[in-house]
Each structure stands twice: as structure tokens, then as C-alpha cells.
Design a protein around this motif. Structure first.
Motif, PDB file in Angstrom:
ATOM      1  N   UNK A 176      59.135  15.466  49.818  1.00  0.00           N
ATOM      2  CA  UNK A 176      57.950  16.809  50.352  1.00  0.00           C
ATOM      3  C   UNK A 176      58.456  18.041  49.268  1.00  0.00           C
ATOM      4  N   UNK A 177      56.918  18.063  49.027  1.00  0.00           N
ATOM      5  CA  UNK A 177      57.532  19.659  48.007  1.00  0.00           C
ATOM      6  C   UNK A 177      56.285  21.021  49.149  1.00  0.00           C
ATOM      7  N   UNK A 178      57.515  21.873  48.852  1.00  0.00           N
ATOM      8  CA  UNK A 178      56.464  22.829  49.467  1.00  0.00           C
ATOM      9  C   UNK A 178      55.034  23.796  48.679  1.00  0.00           C
ATOM     10  N   UNK A 179      54.990  24.147  50.047  1.00  0.00           N
ATOM     11  CA  UNK A 179      53.410  24.408  48.866  1.00  0.00           C
ATOM     12  C   UNK A 179      53.517  25.970  47.594  1.00  0.00           C
ATOM     13  N   UNK A 180      53.212  26.320  46.492  1.00  0.00           N
ATOM     14  CA  UNK A 180      53.606  26.703  45.850  1.00  0.00           C
ATOM     15  C   UNK A 180      54.385  28.260  46.086  1.00  0.00           C
ATOM     16  N   UNK A 181      55.501  28.928  46.098  1.00  0.00           N
ATOM     17  CA  UNK A 181      55.602  30.042  46.916  1.00  0.00           C
ATOM     18  C   UNK A 181      54.028  31.555  46.233  1.00  0.00           C
ATOM     19  N   UNK A 182      54.830  33.005  46.639  1.00  0.00           N
ATOM     20  CA  UNK A 182      53.927  34.203  46.332  1.00  0.00           C
ATOM     21  C   UNK A 182      53.824  33.857  44.532  1.00  0.00           C
ATOM     22  N   UNK A 183      54.807  34.006  44.212  1.00  0.00           N
ATOM     23  CA  UNK A 183      55.658  33.831  42.741  1.00  0.00           C
ATOM     24  C   UNK A 183      54.522  33.242  41.778  1.00  0.00           C
ATOM     25  N   UNK A 184      54.288  31.706  41.946  1.00  0.00           N
ATOM     26  CA  UNK A 184      54.408  30.938  41.358  1.00  0.00           C
ATOM     27  C   UNK A 184      52.632  30.494  41.127  1.00  0.00           C
ATOM     28  N   UNK A 185      51.898  30.973  42.527  1.00  0.00           N
ATOM     29  CA  UNK A 185      50.892  31.187  42.705  1.00  0.00           C
ATOM     30  C   UNK A 185      49.895  32.372  42.190  1.00  0.00           C
ATOM     31  N   UNK A 186      51.050  33.379  41.715  1.00  0.00           N
ATOM     32  CA  UNK A 186      49.997  34.610  40.830  1.00  0.00           C
ATOM     33  C   UNK A 186      50.768  33.876  39.638  1.00  0.00           C
ATOM     34  N   UNK A 187      51.630  33.526  38.481  1.00  0.00           N
ATOM     35  CA  UNK A 187      51.391  32.640  37.735  1.00  0.00           C
ATOM     36  C   UNK A 187      50.258  32.002  37.617  1.00  0.00           C
ATOM     37  N   UNK A 188      50.311  31.116  38.298  1.00  0.00           N
ATOM     38  CA  UNK A 188      49.301  29.959  38.087  1.00  0.00           C
ATOM     39  C   UNK A 188      48.217  30.501  37.744  1.00  0.00           C
ATOM     40  N   UNK A 189      47.472  31.754  38.810  1.00  0.00           N
ATOM     41  CA  UNK A 189      46.731  32.537  38.670  1.00  0.00           C
ATOM     42  C   UNK A 189      45.752  33.025  37.084  1.00  0.00           C
ATOM     43  N   UNK A 190      47.217  34.191  36.962  1.00  0.00           N
ATOM     44  CA  UNK A 190      47.383  34.043  36.170  1.00  0.00           C
ATOM     45  C   UNK A 190      47.032  33.405  34.504  1.00  0.00           C
ATOM     46  N   UNK A 191      47.888  32.862  33.925  1.00  0.00           N
ATOM     47  CA  UNK A 191      47.797  31.842  33.512  1.00  0.00           C
ATOM     48  C   UNK A 191      45.821  30.417  33.330  1.00  0.00           C
ATOM     49  N   UNK A 192      45.524  30.865  34.489  1.00  0.00           N
ATOM     50  CA  UNK A 192      44.219  30.527  34.077  1.00  0.00           C
ATOM     51  C   UNK A 192      43.096  30.951  34.318  1.00  0.00           C
ATOM     52  N   UNK A 193      43.421  32.388  34.755  1.00  0.00           N
ATOM     53  CA  UNK A 193      41.970  33.294  34.719  1.00  0.00           C
ATOM     54  C   UNK A 193      42.970  34.683  34.001  1.00  0.00           C
ATOM     55  N   UNK A 194      43.629  35.107  32.867  1.00  0.00           N
ATOM     56  CA  UNK A 194      44.178  35.724  32.381  1.00  0.00           C
ATOM     57  C   UNK A 194      42.363  36.493  30.777  1.00  0.00           C
ATOM     58  N   UNK A 195      41.512  35.341  31.443  1.00  0.00           N
ATOM     59  CA  UNK A 195      40.524  36.027  29.773  1.00  0.00           C
ATOM     60  C   UNK A 195      39.606  36.779  30.528  1.00  0.00           C
ATOM     61  N   UNK A 196      39.727  36.998  32.013  1.00  0.00           N
ATOM     62  CA  UNK A 196      38.657  37.432  32.697  1.00  0.00           C
ATOM     63  C   UNK A 196      38.712  38.854  32.624  1.00  0.00           C
ATOM     64  N   UNK A 197      37.180  39.946  32.547  1.00  0.00           N
ATOM     65  CA  UNK A 197      37.219  41.024  32.402  1.00  0.00           C
ATOM     66  C   UNK A 197      37.919  42.028  34.352  1.00  0.00           C
ATOM     67  N   UNK A 198      37.598  40.356  35.299  1.00  0.00           N
ATOM     68  CA  UNK A 198      37.997  41.026  36.711  1.00  0.00           C
ATOM     69  C   UNK A 198      39.164  40.793  37.145  1.00  0.00           C
ATOM     70  N   UNK A 199      40.054  40.114  36.121  1.00  0.00           N
ATOM     71  CA  UNK A 199      41.543  39.892  36.877  1.00  0.00           C
ATOM     72  C   UNK A 199      41.658  41.136  37.451  1.00  0.00           C
ATOM     73  N   UNK A 200      42.647  41.021  38.300  1.00  0.00           N
ATOM     74  CA  UNK A 200      43.312  42.474  39.332  1.00  0.00           C
ATOM     75  C   UNK A 200      43.727  42.511  40.332  1.00  0.00           C
ATOM     76  N   UNK A 201      45.224  43.340  40.556  1.00  0.00           N
ATOM     77  CA  UNK A 201      46.535  42.621  41.924  1.00  0.00           C
ATOM     78  C   UNK A 201      45.044  42.611  43.045  1.00  0.00           C
ATOM     79  N   UNK A 202      43.446  42.929  43.526  1.00  0.00           N
ATOM     80  CA  UNK A 202      43.919  42.250  43.672  1.00  0.00           C
ATOM     81  C   UNK A 202      42.409  41.467  44.988  1.00  0.00           C
TER      82      UNK A 202
END
Length: 291
Positions: A192-218
Motif C-alpha cells: 500500500x502507498x500512503x497518499x503523498x505527504x505535504x512536501x511531495x505534494x508541494x514539489x509536484x505542484x511546483x514542477x507542474x505550475x512553475x510557469x504560472x504568474x499566479x503560483x503562490x504559497x497560498x
């Protein structure tokens, strides 16, 4: 590493693709298409290799030897029409996810039609400790697509922005990629694989959305469903900050753009990589040098 081949001559005889395949001890034994097209983006981080490949209808042979007997390979395909075979056991799930355990027997990869796939290779010593995988005990339950999809998308995003000189040492991005590789192998074998933790989820979003001008911590915190403070805390535990990781991901993207398109104006590079302006790109470069 990025490889492109169009036509049989490119696929079977052009360097640097053939040079890489010789070094990796793999070869095409058959190509079904008259005008095959191959696209492959590869990233090496330490003892991990990640690849996102568009493979033509073909047969690829991996005659494993002593140097590769400890390698574990995981492949996830987008669609059917792909098979992996060997005299040694191979784990296959839904004809779309495969794991090749360590061994010395030759492995054959057959694509009956052009197919997109994600490929992960790692040393079996990376599967010890808390992430122990028992290849002799394959789970009966097929891993859910919802568990594999975020991990597969992470690998695609990683391969899309990394430059040839991937960091070999321990970095937040490298640590996340290593854990994704281990989780993919464990999931296909049956753990069984646990759902991605917060850190992994953050890195996944950064890799996908880095070109967006709306990328922010919030925005990232809302996408994950946690508070901004939780995101900051997760990144702090890995010795980094949100702004540092955004800058690092965008700089890697900018470096790749400059390398692939040396005539592209820096203003365009800055916009495509998410910096917005050339001045912001220059500031990020200076900050990285000072660090």
C-alpha cells in the motif's frame, strides 16, 4: 538528457541516442513502423534514473549483465499494447504497470503500437529499511490508478524541466524524486502507498505550475487542502523554503530553455520559466550565486 529520433536512420544509427543505448546495454531488435518517432526525456539523480518516453511500435532488448543485476525497473504506460517478458519473474498490473526485479536474465520490452510511458530505474539497495519491497510476495490487490497517477505525473514533470546536469547530491527535489521512485515500485509490487505527504505534494505542484504568474504559497496550500503555515513547516523540515524551491525550479526551467534555444531572448525565457521579467530572472541568478 533529451533524445529525439524521426525515421529508421535516426532511431537505429544516429548518435548520441545509439551511444546512450550502448552504454545502457539496451538495443532495438525490431521496429514495426516505417517512419518511427521517438521522444525521450531522461533525468539521472544519484542512483535513480527517470524517463518520460514516446516509444514507437518496436521491440527493445535489455541483456542484463553483472553490472545491472541489482537494478530494479518500473514502467507505467499510458494505454495498452505494451508487454514485458523475461525468463525471470516480472510483475505486471493491468498490462499498463510493470516492475522488473533484480536479476541477470534478458528482459524484452514489446510495444505493439506507439505508446507513451514513464520509466524509473533504481538500485535495489534503495528499497531497504522502511521502504523494504519483497519481490517474492506480490500483492493480490491491483494498485489503484488514483494512487499511481500523482507519482507518474511527478516523474513527467521532473523530466520536462531538468537540465542535463541533474543534481547528484541530496536536495529537496532529489529527495522527493527518490521517494516517488520507491513508492512506484512498492505500489506495483503490491505494498500500500500512503497518499503523498505535504512536501511531495508541494514539489509536484511546483514542477507542474512553475510557469504560472499566479503560483503562490497560498495557491499551493489551497490546492493541497492545508494551511500556508503547514506548507512552510513541511518545507522547513527539508531545510528549504517556498521561495527557494520556486526559484530553484524556475531556474532549472530557464537553464533548459537557454540551452535548447540559445537565440531565445532572455525576456521570453523569463516569461516562459515563470519569472515574468528579465530583471526577476537576473535577480534569481544573482541570489543563487550568493547562496
Amino acid at each position: 538528457m533529451k533524445f529525439r529520433a524521426a525515421g529508421r536512420d535516426d532511431l537505429l544509427g544516429a548518435r548520441p541516442l545509439t551511444a546512450y543505448m550502448e552504454a545502457a546495454n539496451i538495443r532495438f531488435s525490431a521496429v514495426q513502423e516505417r517512419e518511427p518517432i521517438l521522444r525521450a526525456n531522461l533525468v539521472r539523480i544519484g542512483r535513480f534514473l527517470f524517463a518520460h518516453v514516446q516509444l514507437p511500435a518496436s521491440t527493445v532488448v535489455w541483456p542484463r549483465d553483472e553490472l545491472s543485476r541489482n537494478r530494479v525497473v518500473m514502467i507505467a504506460t499510458e494505454g495498452a499494447g505494451f508487454m514485458v517478458s523475461s525468463d525471470s519473474p516480472v510483475v505486471a498490473r493491468r498490462s499498463s504497470s510493470f516492475v522488473v526485479p533484480p536479476g541477470v536474465d534478458t528482459v524484452t520490452f514489446d510495444a505493439s503500437t506507439p505508446i507513451e510511458l514513464v520509466f524509473v530505474s533504481l538500485d535495489d539497495t534503495e528499497l531497504g529499511g522502511e521502504r523494504h519491497v519483497d519481490f517474492a510476495r506480490v500483492g493480490e490487490e491491483v494498485p489503484a490508478e488514483s494512487a499511481l497517477r500523482p507519482l507518474v505525473n511527478f516523474v513527467k514533470s521532473l523530466c520536462a524541466i531538468e537540465s542535463d546536469a541533474a543534481d547528484a547530491g541530496s536536495t529537496p527535489l532529489g529527495d522527493a524524486a527518490a521517494e516517488v521512485a520507491r513508492s512506484l515500485v512498492a505500489a506495483v509490487v503490491g505494498e500500500p502507498v500512503d497518499p503523498p505527504d505535504v512536501f511531495d505534494s508541494v514539489m509536484r505542484i511546483l514542477l507542474q505550475d512553475y510557469p504560472s504568474p499566479h503560483l503562490s504559497l497560498l495557491a499551493v496550500a489551497r490546492a493541497i487542502g492545508v494551511s500556508p503555515r503547514t506548507v512552510q513547516s513541511a518545507l522547513r523540515m527539508h531545510g528549504t523554503t517556498f521561495s527557494d524551491e520556486v526559484r530553484a525550479v524556475r531556474l532549472k526551467a530557464a537553464t533548459e530553455l537557454i540551452k535548447r534555444n540559445p537565440s531565445l531572448p532572455l525576456a521570453d525565457v523569463a516569461k516562459l520559466a515563470g519569472f515574468g521579467t528579465r530583471q526577476s530572472l537576473h535577480r534569481a541568478m544573482r541570489t543563487t550565486k550568493e547562496d
